[in-house]
Enzyme design. Structure first.
Site, PDB file in Angstrom:
ATOM      1  N   ARG A  45      13.331  43.130  42.250  1.00  9.02           N
ATOM      2  CA  ARG A  45      13.932  43.343  43.575  1.00  9.02           C
ATOM      3  C   ARG A  45      14.025  42.011  44.311  1.00  9.02           C
ATOM      4  O   ARG A  45      15.010  41.715  44.974  1.00  9.02           O
ATOM      5  CB  ARG A  45      13.117  44.359  44.394  1.00  9.02           C
ATOM      6  CG  ARG A  45      13.592  44.410  45.838  1.00  9.02           C
ATOM      7  CD  ARG A  45      13.047  45.556  46.681  1.00  9.02           C
ATOM      8  NE  ARG A  45      11.755  46.072  46.341  1.00  9.02           N
ATOM      9  CZ  ARG A  45      10.596  45.479  46.626  1.00  9.02           C
ATOM     10  NH1 ARG A  45      10.559  44.328  47.269  1.00  9.02           N
ATOM     11  NH2 ARG A  45       9.460  46.029  46.258  1.00  9.02           N
ATOM     12  N   TYR A  97      37.000  48.486  59.519  1.00  8.66           N
ATOM     13  CA  TYR A  97      36.901  49.414  58.385  1.00  8.66           C
ATOM     14  C   TYR A  97      36.076  50.645  58.805  1.00  8.66           C
ATOM     15  O   TYR A  97      34.998  50.495  59.399  1.00  8.66           O
ATOM     16  CB  TYR A  97      36.272  48.679  57.189  1.00  8.66           C
ATOM     17  CG  TYR A  97      35.754  49.596  56.128  1.00  8.66           C
ATOM     18  CD1 TYR A  97      36.616  50.446  55.444  1.00  8.66           C
ATOM     19  CD2 TYR A  97      34.403  49.636  55.820  1.00  8.66           C
ATOM     20  CE1 TYR A  97      36.135  51.306  54.475  1.00  8.66           C
ATOM     21  CE2 TYR A  97      33.911  50.490  54.848  1.00  8.66           C
ATOM     22  CZ  TYR A  97      34.789  51.337  54.184  1.00  8.66           C
ATOM     23  OH  TYR A  97      34.309  52.197  53.237  1.00  8.66           O
ATOM     24  N   ASP A 169      34.442  39.626  57.692  1.00  9.78           N
ATOM     25  CA  ASP A 169      34.549  40.423  56.472  1.00  9.78           C
ATOM     26  C   ASP A 169      35.772  39.887  55.735  1.00  9.78           C
ATOM     27  O   ASP A 169      36.906  40.108  56.156  1.00  9.78           O
ATOM     28  CB  ASP A 169      34.696  41.906  56.824  1.00  9.78           C
ATOM     29  CG  ASP A 169      34.673  42.789  55.589  1.00  9.78           C
ATOM     30  OD1 ASP A 169      35.143  42.333  54.532  1.00  9.78           O
ATOM     31  OD2 ASP A 169      34.207  43.932  55.679  1.00  9.78           O
ATOM     32  N   LYS A 194      36.136  45.207  45.613  1.00 11.44           N
ATOM     33  CA  LYS A 194      37.576  45.021  45.712  1.00 11.44           C
ATOM     34  C   LYS A 194      38.035  43.814  44.880  1.00 11.44           C
ATOM     35  O   LYS A 194      37.985  43.865  43.675  1.00 11.44           O
ATOM     36  CB  LYS A 194      37.963  44.894  47.197  1.00 11.44           C
ATOM     37  CG  LYS A 194      37.333  45.984  48.094  1.00 11.44           C
ATOM     38  CD  LYS A 194      37.854  47.345  47.780  1.00 11.44           C
ATOM     39  CE  LYS A 194      37.222  48.524  48.494  1.00 11.44           C
ATOM     40  NZ  LYS A 194      36.086  48.436  49.323  1.00 11.44           N
TER      41      LYS A 194
HETATM   42  C1  PLP Z   1      37.067  45.562  54.614  1.00 12.19           C
HETATM   43  C2  PLP Z   1      35.977  46.361  53.955  1.00 12.19           C
HETATM   44  N1  PLP Z   1      34.693  46.010  54.146  1.00 12.19           N
HETATM   45  C3  PLP Z   1      33.686  46.700  53.594  1.00 12.19           C
HETATM   46  C4  PLP Z   1      33.921  47.806  52.809  1.00 12.19           C
HETATM   47  C5  PLP Z   1      32.770  48.574  52.232  1.00 12.19           C
HETATM   48  O1  PLP Z   1      32.586  48.244  50.892  1.00 12.19           O
HETATM   49  P1  PLP Z   1      31.934  49.232  49.798  1.00 12.19           P
HETATM   50  O2  PLP Z   1      32.899  50.361  49.601  1.00 12.19           O
HETATM   51  O3  PLP Z   1      31.763  48.349  48.624  1.00 12.19           O
HETATM   52  O4  PLP Z   1      30.641  49.701  50.381  1.00 12.19           O
HETATM   53  C6  PLP Z   1      35.244  48.196  52.567  1.00 12.19           C
HETATM   54  C7  PLP Z   1      35.530  49.363  51.716  1.00 12.19           C
HETATM   55  O5  PLP Z   1      36.657  49.799  51.584  1.00 12.19           O
HETATM   56  C8  PLP Z   1      36.297  47.464  53.158  1.00 12.19           C
HETATM   57  O6  PLP Z   1      37.591  47.808  52.992  1.00 12.19           O
END
Ligand code: PLP
Length: 389
Positions: A45, A97, A169, A194
């Site tokens: 961990r 998001y 982000d 992604k």
């Molecule tokens: C811009 C953005 N940030 C964070 C996330 C969250 O990521 P995860 O689905 O890997 O938890 C997403 C998910 O679609 C996203 O589009």
């Protein structure tokens, strides 16, 4: 040096065996010579050699001092929120998001964190909400799914004058198109699910920081809360990142062609893509994304109904109907009934997500094939309309 040369050669050859592929250290613990005397690893961990390679690679890619890998993008976001205390405030991009909105509003608000959602497409709007309690300015640029752009450099100057940190982000543009630290950001987030992973075969998250102090804080939270990424997924992510530049460049090129095609379609009302000169903040996107506008496009239909959008997204063949984005296989989604279903309709409409809004994530297929797929989907929709008149 090219980005790809740098990426590929930042992956060490295994010193023990010469393995050119990073070994997957599938272990829970590490044998010690004496208490505290070990080879730099004691418990999986706290640290893991496969994860350490991934974290080093992503830190380099973003130009940060350190990166930390988490089980999902939301776990990465959660780790940053845990640096806050009751009474602290966040100024966040208005159409953040949905999962981040849910975490901010339904988990952290009850612990005394106040969140202001602001249209950051005009950087000065941040000034109306920033105060002595503001600790974080939370930006996504481009946003999901309406692809709004924020001027990260200007927002960073405003934030730093108030001693607040800027979190970007960077999931949508990826580090190939956008380097938030160079624009003044303090923390970068990725849903590694992604573009970094790129093959729709894992979920993962990253926090990248640009100071030793933030590195110590996030490292502490990563170990204390324990939401780490396992070694198998670290390895998959390393392999995905090896081709990141090739994929992203192609996806951006295809997306621009498709966005231009959509602007010519009679059935289409609005096309949202930062690469189009008609986009509100095209000039800012051009500068801060180095001419790479991302692989995601959104558009609305003249027949602005959920039924028309659903007919379209169930008529495509190469654009598979699925949540997520950034992978080599093209995807499409209907936010009103999928990613943003939990948001009340009025609120959804207010943030620009119309009933007929369709989001496309361009993969690496041939752009002509993808355009032909959209053409045949429009044709199918027209046939259905004729039959129902
Ligand atoms: C811009 C953005 N940030 C964070 C996330 C969250 O990521 P995860 O689905 O890997 O938890 C997403 C998910 O679609 C996203 O589009």
């Amino acid at each position: 040096m090219s980005k790809t040369t740098n990426i590929i050669h930042s992956i060490p050859v295994d010193p023990l065996t010469g393995s050119i592929s990073v070994p997957i250290y599938q272990t829970a613990t590490f044998v010690q010579e004496a208490p505290g005397v070990n080879k730099g690893f004691d418990y999986a961990r706290s640290n893991n050699p496969t994860r350490a390679v991934l974290e080093h690679m992503v830190a380099q890619l973003e130009g940060g001092t350190a990166a930390f890998a988490f089980a999902t993008g939301l776990a990465a976001i959660d780790a940053v929120l845990k640096t806050l205390q009751s009474g602290d405030e966040i100024v966040a991009v208005e159409d953040i998001y949905g999962g981040a909105f849910r975490l901010f509003t339904h988990v952290y608000q009850k612990f005394g964190i106040k969140i202001h959602y602001v249209d950051t497409t005009e950087a000065e709007n941040v000034l109306d909400y920033i105060n002595n309690n503001t600790k974080l300015i939370w930006i996504e640029s481009p946003t999901n799914p309406t692809l709004k752009i924020t001027d990260i450099e200007t927002v960073s100057k405003i934030a730093h004058a108030q001693h607040a940190l800027v979190v970007v982000d960077n999931t949508f543009p990826s580090p190939i198109a956008q380097q938030p630290f160079a624009l003044g950001a303090d923390i970068v987030i990725h849903s590694g699910t992604k573009y970094l992973g790129g093959h729709s075969d894992l979920v993962a998250g990253l926090v990248v920081v640009n100071s030793e102090k933030l590195a110590a804080d996030i490292k502490f939270i990563q170990n204390a809360s324990g939401g780490i990424l396992g070694p198998q997924d670290c390895w998959l992510l390393i392999r995905g990142i090896e081709t990141l530049e090739l994929r992203v460049e192609r996806q951006c090129k295809t997306a621009l062609q498709i966005a231009e095609y959509l602007t010519q379609c009679d059935e289409v009302d609005q096309v949202y893509y930062p690469g189009l000169a008609s986009h509100k903040n095209h000039a800012i996107a051009k500068l801060q994304q180095q001419g790479l506008y991302g692989g995601v496009i959104s558009f609305t239909l003249k027949e602005d109904t959920e039924a028309a959008a659903i007919k379209f997204v169930t008529s495509t063949q190469y654009f598979k109907l699925a949540e997520s984005l950034g992978g080599v296989k093209s995807l499409c989604c209907h936010p009103a009934q999928m990613t943003h279903k939990s948001i009340p309709r009025e609120k959804r409409l207010a943030s620009g997500i119309q009933d007929s809004l369709i989001r496309l994530s361009c993969g690496i297929e041939g752009s002509e094939d993808l355009i032909n797929d959209l053409k045949q989907a429009f044709k199918q929709c027209a046939t259905t309309t004729l039959l129902t008149i």
